[in-house]
Design a protein around this motif. Structure first.
Motif, PDB file in Angstrom:
ATOM      1  N   THR A 633      84.916  39.670  19.054  1.00 16.04           N
ATOM      2  CA  THR A 633      85.492  39.164  17.814  1.00 16.04           C
ATOM      3  C   THR A 633      84.411  38.391  17.071  1.00 16.04           C
ATOM      4  O   THR A 633      83.489  37.849  17.679  1.00 16.04           O
ATOM      5  CB  THR A 633      86.703  38.254  18.065  1.00 16.04           C
ATOM      6  OG1 THR A 633      86.286  37.145  18.900  1.00 16.04           O
ATOM      7  CG2 THR A 633      87.814  39.009  18.762  1.00 16.04           C
ATOM      8  N   LEU A 634      84.542  38.341  15.768  1.00 13.56           N
ATOM      9  CA  LEU A 634      83.534  37.707  14.929  1.00 13.56           C
ATOM     10  C   LEU A 634      84.174  36.561  14.165  1.00 13.56           C
ATOM     11  O   LEU A 634      85.126  36.755  13.412  1.00 13.56           O
ATOM     12  CB  LEU A 634      82.958  38.737  13.958  1.00 13.56           C
ATOM     13  CG  LEU A 634      81.673  38.385  13.223  1.00 13.56           C
ATOM     14  CD1 LEU A 634      80.554  38.103  14.211  1.00 13.56           C
ATOM     15  CD2 LEU A 634      81.278  39.531  12.296  1.00 13.56           C
ATOM     16  N   TYR A 686      91.790  54.597  17.952  1.00 16.03           N
ATOM     17  CA  TYR A 686      90.670  54.043  17.202  1.00 16.03           C
ATOM     18  C   TYR A 686      91.135  53.089  16.113  1.00 16.03           C
ATOM     19  O   TYR A 686      92.060  53.393  15.353  1.00 16.03           O
ATOM     20  CB  TYR A 686      89.842  55.166  16.575  1.00 16.03           C
ATOM     21  CG  TYR A 686      88.937  55.856  17.569  1.00 16.03           C
ATOM     22  CD1 TYR A 686      87.688  55.339  17.874  1.00 16.03           C
ATOM     23  CD2 TYR A 686      89.352  57.029  18.216  1.00 16.03           C
ATOM     24  CE1 TYR A 686      86.848  55.960  18.791  1.00 16.03           C
ATOM     25  CE2 TYR A 686      88.521  57.663  19.137  1.00 16.03           C
ATOM     26  CZ  TYR A 686      87.273  57.118  19.411  1.00 16.03           C
ATOM     27  OH  TYR A 686      86.457  57.738  20.322  1.00 16.03           O
ATOM     28  N   ILE A 687      90.486  51.933  16.046  1.00 19.91           N
ATOM     29  CA  ILE A 687      90.696  50.953  14.985  1.00 19.91           C
ATOM     30  C   ILE A 687      89.319  50.525  14.463  1.00 19.91           C
ATOM     31  O   ILE A 687      88.300  50.733  15.111  1.00 19.91           O
ATOM     32  CB  ILE A 687      91.475  49.713  15.459  1.00 19.91           C
ATOM     33  CG1 ILE A 687      90.725  49.020  16.625  1.00 19.91           C
ATOM     34  CG2 ILE A 687      92.887  50.072  15.847  1.00 19.91           C
ATOM     35  CD1 ILE A 687      91.340  47.700  17.044  1.00 19.91           C
ATOM     36  N   SER A 727      92.025  38.562  13.342  1.00 20.91           N
ATOM     37  CA  SER A 727      93.400  38.315  13.759  1.00 20.91           C
ATOM     38  C   SER A 727      93.515  36.898  14.295  1.00 20.91           C
ATOM     39  O   SER A 727      92.524  36.299  14.694  1.00 20.91           O
ATOM     40  CB  SER A 727      93.828  39.320  14.842  1.00 20.91           C
ATOM     41  OG  SER A 727      92.974  39.232  15.969  1.00 20.91           O
ATOM     42  N   PRO A 728      94.731  36.329  14.338  1.00 22.14           N
ATOM     43  CA  PRO A 728      94.902  34.982  14.892  1.00 22.14           C
ATOM     44  C   PRO A 728      94.581  34.955  16.387  1.00 22.14           C
ATOM     45  O   PRO A 728      94.519  35.996  17.050  1.00 22.14           O
ATOM     46  CB  PRO A 728      96.387  34.684  14.645  1.00 22.14           C
ATOM     47  CG  PRO A 728      96.845  35.694  13.647  1.00 22.14           C
ATOM     48  CD  PRO A 728      95.995  36.894  13.840  1.00 22.14           C
ATOM     49  N   ASP A 732      97.103  40.552  19.004  1.00 19.12           N
ATOM     50  CA  ASP A 732      96.634  41.892  19.307  1.00 19.12           C
ATOM     51  C   ASP A 732      95.884  42.437  18.096  1.00 19.12           C
ATOM     52  O   ASP A 732      96.461  42.573  17.014  1.00 19.12           O
ATOM     53  CB  ASP A 732      97.838  42.781  19.629  1.00 19.12           C
ATOM     54  CG  ASP A 732      97.410  44.166  20.105  1.00 19.12           C
ATOM     55  OD1 ASP A 732      96.222  44.505  19.971  1.00 19.12           O
ATOM     56  OD2 ASP A 732      98.283  44.912  20.596  1.00 19.12           O
ATOM     57  N   PRO A 733      94.580  42.765  18.226  1.00 20.62           N
ATOM     58  CA  PRO A 733      93.838  43.260  17.061  1.00 20.62           C
ATOM     59  C   PRO A 733      94.381  44.568  16.526  1.00 20.62           C
ATOM     60  O   PRO A 733      94.095  44.918  15.374  1.00 20.62           O
ATOM     61  CB  PRO A 733      92.404  43.410  17.597  1.00 20.62           C
ATOM     62  CG  PRO A 733      92.561  43.542  19.075  1.00 20.62           C
ATOM     63  CD  PRO A 733      93.746  42.701  19.428  1.00 20.62           C
TER      64      PRO A 733
END
Length: 822
Positions: A633-634, A686-687, A727-728, A732-733
């Motif tokens: 995560t960034l 895929y996301i 995402s918070p 879940d992304p």
């Protein structure tokens, strides 16, 4: 010809200009067959000439943007003719010929506005251009962000992503010495200075993929910097509202010892205070660098590179108001802060490099470096926030203010993070080149000793109660059953790691230039390998080995048009560095494998003359297939890895860049890039990856007033489509796939040059002592665009919805600057 001053900020530029006598420089050392410097070699150009000194050194100015031929002649030696030479204004080109006694040597070189035609897929950028172009973080990275495959939505950061990779996937070398960044920096505004000092740079080469085996083990890119070896005394001083710098160049009278030293100070207060968060900001960003060369003989040269850097970042946030939502339903987040943040990043680097010129064909190198960083991240911040409606009455004095509250809450974040890292490298490199054949090899040992203590916590209070983490340990059904679990942070990390990594890597590659019928052919094949072992306290000792074959092929057809076609392919591994081994809970996972990527790159370079000036069109298409992906995560510029290899991904895209002298004596370009990158985590589909930057448009444009050519204008424009908004925490992304707004930015610089190489003054004039003198003004974010880099997630207690509140970057800012050289 008249210079048309109007330009279209998004699509293209069309204009004419008056040609002035702009110049470039060719320099170097002339050797004989015994690799000894030759004195008194005559060098003639169409308009002037010079000769080498007692050490074989020469320096000659020629007319830029015009084809030239240079002739090197010396009694008892055959002439050397350097043909078809086209240099850009202010460009410096190094040429070190070897004069033979038995044959005539004809060397044809075509140099376009950005350097040699690259059969290796390397982009060369003029260091002078780097120093001129405006930017909130002016320097090497500022220029890289205008290239089609490079993206960054954070003008306060020197970090960049290349073709769908992240910030940790880029190699940086200075004179073949690998350099590192601090580990704990999480925000772009904490980055005062990048490592590379632009005032010390002689050459800059960049590859955005498909690079050779001689470069290291990273997935995305290589930035290869060469610092200057000065040939005379020089002192350069610069100052602006953002800081100051000084660069000293020296060389002894025997031309055996040369040194360049750079000092920099930077204060980002001008930029940080333009953000929506009002704060008391007290930073200290300083560094000192030195690069020295001692020539013991014509066969042995010794280099030293040293760096000391101190980034001390102190901030006391006060208030913030961010308006968001839609036109029909405007909202605002109002935050009041207490507490402060105090971070300190202190780094040192020392490196020695020995170059032994065995003969004119073989060079042997031994390089050793040690890097040490001590980092502290201490903060205690209480944020009390209010989410409410906004006054939209255009006639009201309170327009834009919060009129009614929809929810209140508070957040307490605390950090006590310490890191101490020591990295030692020793390597040998060799190169043997003869008859258009080149053999290169190298071996390197690296020892990493990292001691890290993480203590982070975040408490969230809403409506008078503390919110616990949404995990199974805290599920309850009060009031039917009593619940007596302890109060814990909503998100927290407590860990202590003592990790050692030993790495042994090597490479071997073979390249050749040849002819196929009447077409010029270049190919390079190579392989590199790395074996590493991770060990430490409470860590199972684990070892891994990878092999990475790579190859490049280029053909320059014997056509009427000057075109070059390139194809690169290879396997690229990125063995995990410390941050990639540490999961989101701060625990080291030694079994993490190297991420693997297969690169396929097809490129074309077309050089042509337009308006009797040189232009080049560079086009590339690429595909990358990634396995053993370590998802992350960034958050601003902080990357948090899951520390496993449970994903696969892909990247594909296309790029083009038109580069040339749109205005005579200047260099400008227009670039366009498209990419798509997605990942599949645990076979769920895929996301978009965090760096899925679909469309990139960049413009670098230079101009001047025809009747006042020393009054110059520099403009860079960037347009990027929005990145995924994240995402918070604990979310879940796969559910949160919204995007940030598009990134749009323009930086404008105007400068007047009073003194330079062409405009000098007599002894009795007060400007006589200056070799260069210029003053200028810069406007950052010219159109005052609101750009966001991340989202802050806030829960509405009424609707139970979570709102993504954009964290906006800097607004329009004016900067003044002064540059002097003695």
């Amino acid at each position: 010809m008249k210079c048309l001053k109007n330009f279209l900020t998004i699509s293209f530029f069309c204009f004419f200009g008056i040609s002035f006598a702009q110049t470039a420089t060719i320099t170097g050392v002339v050797f004989n067959e015994n690799n000894e410097p030759l004195a008194n070699v005559n060098i003639t150009a169409p308009t002037n000439g010079t000769s080498t000194d007692a050490n074989g050194y020469y320096n000659l100015q020629i007319v830029s943007d015009t084809q030239s031929s240079l002739t090197f002649s010396h009694l008892g030696h055959e002439k050397i003719i350097l043909e078809n030479l086209i240099l850009n204004n202010n460009e410096t080109f190094e040429f070190n010929p070897v004069m033979k006694t038995d044959a005539v040597q004809i060397d044809g070189v075509v140099v376009t506005p950005e350097g040699n035609k690259s059969v290796e897929g390397i982009t060369n950028i003029s260091p002078q251009l780097v120093r001129q172009i405006p930017g909130a973080n002016a320097g090497i990275e500022n220029i890289l962000k205008l290239l089609p495959g490079v993206s960054s939505n954070n003008e306060l950061s020197t970090q960049y992503a290349v073709r769908g990779g992240n910030y940790d996937e880029n190699l940086v070398y200075v004179n073949e010495i690998e350099v590192y960044r601090p580990f704990l920096i999480r925000s772009g505004q904490q980055e005062g200075l990048g490592f590379v000092n632009s005032n010390m740079v002689q050459d800059l080469a960049f590859s955005s993929g498909g690079f050779q085996a001689k470069y290291g083990d990273k997935l995305s890119s290589v930035l290869d910097i060469t610092y200057k070896n000065p040939n005379s005394f020089g002192l350069q001083i610069g100052a602006s509202l953002l800081g100051a710098n000084a660069t000293l160049e020296t060389m002894d009278k025997n031309k055996k010892f040369s040194s360049i030293t750079g000092l920099r100070y930077r204060n980002n207060g001008l930029l940080v205070n333009s953000q929506q968060t009002k704060s008391n900001f007290n930073p200290i960003f300083v560094d000192a660098q030195n690069f020295m060369t001692y020539r013991f003989s014509t066969k042995f040269h010794l280099n030293f590179l040293g760096n000391i850097s101190l980034n001390q970042y102190q901030i006391e946030p006060l208030t913030r108001q961010t308006n968001f939502g839609t036109f029909n339903d405007p909202k605002a987040l109002l935050v009041f802060y207490q507490g402060r943040e105090n971070n300190k990043f202190s780094t040192t680097l020392g490196a020695l490099k020995g170059n032994y010129y065995l003969n004119e064909h073989t060079t042997l190198k031994l390089i050793s470096s040690i890097y040490h960083t001590t980092e502290e991240e201490y903060s205690d911040i209480i944020a009390q926030y209010e989410l409410g409606a906004v006054n939209t009455d255009l006639g009201s004095e309170d327009l834009g203010e919060v009129t009614s509250s929809r929810g209140v809450g508070s957040q307490f974040t605390r950090a006590r993070n310490d890191l101490d890292a020591l990295i030692f490298n020793i390597s040998h490199k060799g190169i043997h080149s003869k008859e258009n054949k080149t053999l290169e090899w190298g071996v390197k040992y690296t020892h990493e000793d990292i001691r890290d203590q993480l203590r982070e916590s975040e408490f969230i209070d809403s409506a008078g109660f503390s919110i616990r983490p949404p995990n199974p340990n805290f599920i309850n059904n009060q009031p039917d059953e009593p619940f007596d679990a302890p109060i814990v942070p909503y998100e927290g990390v407590q860990s202590q790691n003592f990790i050692k990594t030993n790495r042994l890597s090597g490479y071997f590659q073979y390249g050749r230039h040849t002819l196929w019928e009447e077409h010029n052919i270049y190919y390079n094949i190579g392989v590199r390998s790395q074996h590493w072992t991770v060990s430490g306290e409470n860590v199972t000792k684990t070892s891994h080995t990878v092999f990475s074959p790579r190859g490049q092929f280029s053909i320059k057809p014997n056509w009427g048009k000057d075109m070059l076609f390139r194809f690169s392919m290879g396997m690229y591994h990125q063995p995990p560095f410390y941050r990639e081994l540490r999961d989101i809970n701060g625990i080291i996972q030694p079994s993490v494998k190297a991420q693997k990527s297969i690169h396929l790159v097809l490129g074309n370079e077309y050089s042509f003359l337009l308006w009797d000036r040189p232009f080049k069109l560079i086009s590339e298409v690429y595909y990358k297939k990634l396995n053993n992906v370590n998802p992350y995560t960034l958050e601003d510029v902080r990357i948090r890895y899951t520390a496993n290899n449970n994903a696969k991904a892909y990247v594909h895209g296309a790029e083009m860049r038109l580069n040339g002298a749109f205005v005579p004596g200047t260099e400008s370009w227009v670039s366009l890039g498209f990419l798509k990158t997605e990942e599949n985590i645990d076979h769920r589909g895929y996301i978009s990856r965090p760096t899925d930057q679909r469309l990139k448009f960049g413009v670098l444009f230079q101009d001047y007033v025809p009747n006042i050519p020393n009054l110059k204008m520099y403009l860079n424009l960037v347009y990027n489509t929005g990145l995924p908004g994240g995402s918070p925490s604990y979310a879940d992304p796969y559910i949160f796939q919204s995007r940030l707004r598009d990134y749009r930015r323009a930086d404008l610089g105007i400068s007047h040059i009073f003194v330079n190489e062409k405009d000098t003054y007599p002894e009795n004039h007060w400007l006589y002592r200056f070799k260069e003198l210029s003053i200028g003004a810069e406007i950052f974010n010219l159109f005052n665009n609101q750009n966001s880099i991340t989202n802050t997630w806030v829960r509405d207690v009424e609707s139970k919805q979570q709102f993504a509140i954009p964290n906006f970057m800097t607004t329009r800012v004016l900067n003044l600057k002064l540059n002097m050289r003695f």
